[in-house]
Design a protein around this motif. Structure first.
Motif, PDB file in Angstrom:
ATOM      1  N   LEU A  99       1.159  -1.346   0.018  1.00 40.77           N
ATOM      2  CA  LEU A  99       0.140  -0.254  -0.242  1.00 40.77           C
ATOM      3  C   LEU A  99       0.730   1.749   0.251  1.00 40.77           C
ATOM      4  O   LEU A  99       2.016   0.849   0.524  1.00 40.77           O
ATOM      5  N   ILE A 100       0.723   2.111  -0.695  1.00 44.61           N
ATOM      6  CA  ILE A 100       1.365   3.818  -0.430  1.00 44.61           C
ATOM      7  C   ILE A 100       0.186   4.200   0.156  1.00 44.61           C
ATOM      8  O   ILE A 100      -1.021   4.819  -0.378  1.00 44.61           O
ATOM      9  N   LEU A 101       0.141   5.326   1.287  1.00 43.43           N
ATOM     10  CA  LEU A 101      -0.315   6.122   1.653  1.00 43.43           C
ATOM     11  C   LEU A 101      -0.041   7.418   0.690  1.00 43.43           C
ATOM     12  O   LEU A 101       0.636   8.378   1.072  1.00 43.43           O
ATOM     13  N   ASP A 102      -1.154   8.010   0.089  1.00 47.94           N
ATOM     14  CA  ASP A 102      -0.764   9.111  -0.466  1.00 47.94           C
ATOM     15  C   ASP A 102      -1.092  10.147   0.232  1.00 47.94           C
ATOM     16  O   ASP A 102      -2.574  11.094   0.900  1.00 47.94           O
ATOM     17  N   ALA A 103      -0.234  11.561   0.546  1.00 47.88           N
ATOM     18  CA  ALA A 103      -0.387  12.860   1.557  1.00 47.88           C
ATOM     19  C   ALA A 103       0.007  14.060   0.278  1.00 47.88           C
ATOM     20  O   ALA A 103       0.455  15.078   1.239  1.00 47.88           O
ATOM     21  N   GLY A 104       0.504  13.824  -0.657  1.00 46.16           N
ATOM     22  CA  GLY A 104       0.552  14.908  -1.376  1.00 46.16           C
ATOM     23  C   GLY A 104       2.451  15.304  -1.169  1.00 46.16           C
ATOM     24  O   GLY A 104       2.931  13.981  -1.164  1.00 46.16           O
ATOM     25  N   SER A 105       2.468  15.770  -1.420  1.00 52.32           N
ATOM     26  CA  SER A 105       4.371  16.121  -1.773  1.00 52.32           C
ATOM     27  C   SER A 105       4.590  17.176  -0.055  1.00 52.32           C
ATOM     28  O   SER A 105       3.742  16.849   0.418  1.00 52.32           O
ATOM     29  N   CYS A 106       6.379  16.471  -0.031  1.00 55.03           N
ATOM     30  CA  CYS A 106       6.418  16.253   1.098  1.00 55.03           C
ATOM     31  C   CYS A 106       6.939  17.750   0.245  1.00 55.03           C
ATOM     32  O   CYS A 106       7.782  18.254   0.151  1.00 55.03           O
ATOM     33  N   ALA A 107       7.383  18.619   2.365  1.00 51.29           N
ATOM     34  CA  ALA A 107       7.380  19.452   2.292  1.00 51.29           C
ATOM     35  C   ALA A 107       9.118  20.573   2.491  1.00 51.29           C
ATOM     36  O   ALA A 107       9.051  20.485   1.582  1.00 51.29           O
ATOM     37  N   VAL A 108       9.615  19.543   2.838  1.00 48.69           N
ATOM     38  CA  VAL A 108      10.909  19.292   3.098  1.00 48.69           C
ATOM     39  C   VAL A 108      11.556  19.192   1.789  1.00 48.69           C
ATOM     40  O   VAL A 108      12.000  20.214   1.383  1.00 48.69           O
ATOM     41  N   GLY A 109      11.696  17.898   1.469  1.00 50.51           N
ATOM     42  CA  GLY A 109      12.059  17.089   0.651  1.00 50.51           C
ATOM     43  C   GLY A 109      13.662  16.810  -0.202  1.00 50.51           C
ATOM     44  O   GLY A 109      14.102  15.891  -0.583  1.00 50.51           O
ATOM     45  N   PHE A 121      18.707  27.202 -11.466  1.00 54.55           N
ATOM     46  CA  PHE A 121      18.308  28.022  -9.819  1.00 54.55           C
ATOM     47  C   PHE A 121      18.653  29.625  -9.818  1.00 54.55           C
ATOM     48  O   PHE A 121      20.009  29.732 -10.790  1.00 54.55           O
ATOM     49  N   GLY A 122      18.114  30.088  -9.923  1.00 55.34           N
ATOM     50  CA  GLY A 122      18.272  31.787  -9.749  1.00 55.34           C
ATOM     51  C   GLY A 122      17.440  32.151 -11.388  1.00 55.34           C
ATOM     52  O   GLY A 122      16.976  31.417 -11.512  1.00 55.34           O
ATOM     53  N   ASN A 131      13.054  25.623 -13.361  1.00 49.44           N
ATOM     54  CA  ASN A 131      14.021  25.688 -12.515  1.00 49.44           C
ATOM     55  C   ASN A 131      13.640  25.500 -10.700  1.00 49.44           C
ATOM     56  O   ASN A 131      12.421  25.267 -10.503  1.00 49.44           O
ATOM     57  N   LEU A 132      14.437  25.267  -9.763  1.00 52.52           N
ATOM     58  CA  LEU A 132      14.453  24.994  -8.521  1.00 52.52           C
ATOM     59  C   LEU A 132      14.234  25.793  -7.899  1.00 52.52           C
ATOM     60  O   LEU A 132      12.898  25.705  -6.833  1.00 52.52           O
ATOM     61  N   ALA A 178      14.815  26.425   0.555  1.00 52.29           N
ATOM     62  CA  ALA A 178      14.298  25.297   1.350  1.00 52.29           C
ATOM     63  C   ALA A 178      12.705  25.484   0.242  1.00 52.29           C
ATOM     64  O   ALA A 178      13.337  24.077  -0.025  1.00 52.29           O
ATOM     65  N   GLU A 179      12.895  26.336  -0.520  1.00 54.81           N
ATOM     66  CA  GLU A 179      11.978  25.661  -1.980  1.00 54.81           C
ATOM     67  C   GLU A 179      12.635  25.059  -3.122  1.00 54.81           C
ATOM     68  O   GLU A 179      12.339  23.468  -3.697  1.00 54.81           O
ATOM     69  N   ALA A 180      14.124  25.384  -3.072  1.00 55.01           N
ATOM     70  CA  ALA A 180      14.894  24.060  -4.083  1.00 55.01           C
ATOM     71  C   ALA A 180      15.412  23.139  -4.124  1.00 55.01           C
ATOM     72  O   ALA A 180      15.141  22.464  -3.854  1.00 55.01           O
ATOM     73  N   ALA A 181      15.118  23.047  -1.731  1.00 52.98           N
ATOM     74  CA  ALA A 181      15.102  21.262  -1.255  1.00 52.98           C
ATOM     75  C   ALA A 181      13.657  20.947  -1.771  1.00 52.98           C
ATOM     76  O   ALA A 181      13.767  19.209  -2.132  1.00 52.98           O
ATOM     77  N   ALA A 182      12.849  21.317  -1.477  1.00 50.99           N
ATOM     78  CA  ALA A 182      11.362  20.873  -1.598  1.00 50.99           C
ATOM     79  C   ALA A 182      11.330  20.363  -3.336  1.00 50.99           C
ATOM     80  O   ALA A 182      10.954  19.406  -3.420  1.00 50.99           O
ATOM     81  N   ASN A 183      11.806  20.814  -4.512  1.00 51.94           N
ATOM     82  CA  ASN A 183      11.626  20.940  -5.872  1.00 51.94           C
ATOM     83  C   ASN A 183      12.520  19.583  -6.544  1.00 51.94           C
ATOM     84  O   ASN A 183      12.765  19.392  -7.643  1.00 51.94           O
ATOM     85  N   LEU A 184      13.241  19.488  -5.642  1.00 46.47           N
ATOM     86  CA  LEU A 184      14.555  18.777  -6.182  1.00 46.47           C
ATOM     87  C   LEU A 184      14.671  17.599  -6.475  1.00 46.47           C
ATOM     88  O   LEU A 184      14.965  17.452  -7.912  1.00 46.47           O
ATOM     89  N   PHE A 185      14.181  15.500  -5.596  1.00 44.03           N
ATOM     90  CA  PHE A 185      13.984  15.321  -6.017  1.00 44.03           C
ATOM     91  C   PHE A 185      12.374  15.341  -7.742  1.00 44.03           C
ATOM     92  O   PHE A 185      13.025  14.459  -8.576  1.00 44.03           O
ATOM     93  N   ALA A 186      11.910  15.716  -7.310  1.00 41.51           N
ATOM     94  CA  ALA A 186      10.732  15.921  -8.347  1.00 41.51           C
ATOM     95  C   ALA A 186      11.640  15.844  -9.851  1.00 41.51           C
ATOM     96  O   ALA A 186      10.948  15.723 -10.617  1.00 41.51           O
ATOM     97  N   TYR A 187      11.867  17.034  -9.755  1.00 38.85           N
ATOM     98  CA  TYR A 187      12.711  17.835 -10.730  1.00 38.85           C
ATOM     99  C   TYR A 187      13.594  16.804 -11.579  1.00 38.85           C
ATOM    100  O   TYR A 187      14.159  16.881 -12.560  1.00 38.85           O
ATOM    101  N   LEU A 188      14.107  16.133 -10.406  1.00 42.24           N
ATOM    102  CA  LEU A 188      15.801  15.259 -10.964  1.00 42.24           C
ATOM    103  C   LEU A 188      14.840  14.316 -11.866  1.00 42.24           C
ATOM    104  O   LEU A 188      14.881  13.318 -13.395  1.00 42.24           O
ATOM    105  N   ARG A 189      13.650  13.990 -11.229  1.00 42.81           N
ATOM    106  CA  ARG A 189      12.751  12.707 -11.890  1.00 42.81           C
ATOM    107  C   ARG A 189      12.271  13.020 -13.006  1.00 42.81           C
ATOM    108  O   ARG A 189      12.279  12.875 -14.432  1.00 42.81           O
ATOM    109  N   GLN A 190      11.730  14.804 -13.131  1.00 42.66           N
ATOM    110  CA  GLN A 190      11.277  15.016 -14.258  1.00 42.66           C
ATOM    111  C   GLN A 190      12.030  15.067 -15.440  1.00 42.66           C
ATOM    112  O   GLN A 190      12.284  15.107 -16.480  1.00 42.66           O
ATOM    113  N   LEU A 191      13.095  15.858 -15.399  1.00 45.42           N
ATOM    114  CA  LEU A 191      14.568  15.828 -16.464  1.00 45.42           C
ATOM    115  C   LEU A 191      14.927  14.796 -17.047  1.00 45.42           C
ATOM    116  O   LEU A 191      15.252  14.496 -17.772  1.00 45.42           O
TER     117      LEU A 191
END
Ligand code: TXA
Ligand code: MG
Length: 321
Positions: free
Chosen positions: A167-177, A250-251, A263-264, A271-284
């Motif tokens: 099972l996967i419990l879905d609660a959206g994106s992780c805040a810290v990342g 970045f920037g 753009n992270l 903090a925004e860059a950290a939250a986006n990092l892994f999702a953006y790596l997967r996207q690219l």
């Protein structure tokens, strides 16, 4: 195993997840850092199933997630520094490694034969609720294939582990990342074993200087190798970009001409860059992309943990666990 179910983390869903875990199953749960792949830390077969689902080498130990400081005190020799750090940062993205109490029924595989146990109390309300309902410690590594990019949403977990877990419990994106910061408290000298969601400086304000990962010989076994890796190559500190590359910018001023750009953080918010990092790596990480070019990220604050992940993602793959 059949396809893995993804369900919204409602009250009922969390109760079902607790039931699955008590019966020895595997559940992916959201935490404030990244999604974790949880199993009952006291059941050896369930813990072994985590290693099998991720393809993780069994010498790489797991973090035990607890619902309370009392549980942490029961499982480990929780010294004065641990008390101070827990008071300051728990629940939250800080993991402590401490001598394990051998009389406690944590499966040996959890600590991969080490005399220490890594322990953390997560802050995410779903993880906390699940831990409270289970009434037992949960072993949980990041919910990704071993060596791959960590998962910061349910969809990523499904991409990596569909059919491998219950099972996967879905609660959206992780805040810290980014994963938790790991501090080693086994010796007199406290060590930073992994940079992460809590900055080194914040920890040092409470317990004094930490020995850095470069001074300490690396003791978090999972930190030795290529990690967090997309399937295409990664190029760091890029100032220009080719048209067959994807750009992780970045920037406000990014070079033009990449096949794909994300753009992270346009305004350099780490903090925004950290939250986006892994999702953006997967996207690219797309077929046809020769490499991912990554613009420089300042080596300050959360940038230190972001750069740590990026350097490992760019490391030669032969070393990958
Ligand atoms: O934020 C996090 O810490 C996430 C969420 C799910 O809690 N978990 C996570 O787990 O990042 P994982 O397994 O991906 O990374 C745990 C790291 C590994 O590098 C492992 O080697 C190290 O912790 N570790 C675990 N037990 C240890 C121990 N007893 N001594 C030293 N390092 C340990
Ligand atoms: Mg991991």
């Amino acid at each position: 195993m059949t396809r893995t179910r993804v369900i919204d983390a409602t009250e009922d869903a969390i109760a079902e997840a607790a039931q699955i875990l008590r019966q020895g199953g595997l559940v992916a749960m959201p935490t404030e850092t990244v999604y974790g792949l949880a199993a009952d830390a006291t059941q050896p077969l369930s813990v072994a199933a985590i290693f099998a689902a991720k393809g993780r080498p069994t010498f790489n130990p797991l973090i035990v997630h607890v619902s309370s400081i009392e549980m942490a005190r029961r499982l480990t020799v929780f010294d004065q520094r641990a008390e101070q750090l827990a008071a300051a940062f728990w629940p939250g993205p800080l993991t402590l490694t401490l001598p394990r109490r051998l009389e406690e029924p944590i499966a040996d595989l959890v600590s991969a034969g080490l005399p220490s146990l890594a322990i953390r109390m997560p802050a995410h309300p779903v993880a906390r609720h699940l831990l409270a309902l289970c009434e037992r410690p949960l072993a949980a590594p990041s919910a990704n294939i071993s060596g791959h990019i960590s998962s910061t949403c349910a969809e990523h977990v499904l991409q990596d582990l569909d059919g491998q877990i219950d099972l996967i419990l879905d609660a959206g994106s992780c805040a810290v990342g980014l994963e938790s910061t790991i501090v080693g408290l086994g010796d007199l000298q406290a060590k930073l074993l992994r940079s992460g969601g809590i900055e080194q400086k914040q920890i040092e304000k409470i317990i004094g200087p930490l020995m850095s990962p470069t001074d300490a010989k690396v003791e978090a076994p999972g930190m030795l190798t290529s990690h967090y890796a997309p399937s295409c190559k990664l190029r760091l500190n890029a100032v220009n970009v080719d048209n067959n590359e994807a750009l992780l910018a970045f920037g406000p001023n990014s070079p033009k001409g990449a096949a794909l750009t994300v753009n992270l953080s346009h305004n350099c918010n780490l903090a925004e860059a950290a939250a986006n990092l892994f999702a953006y790596l997967r996207q690219l990480d797309q077929p046809g992309i020769k490499s991912i070019a990554v613009m420089p990220i300042p080596e300050i604050g959360l940038g230190i943990a972001i750069n740590d992940r990026l350097r490992r993602a760019a490391a030669p793959r032969a070393e990958r666990l």
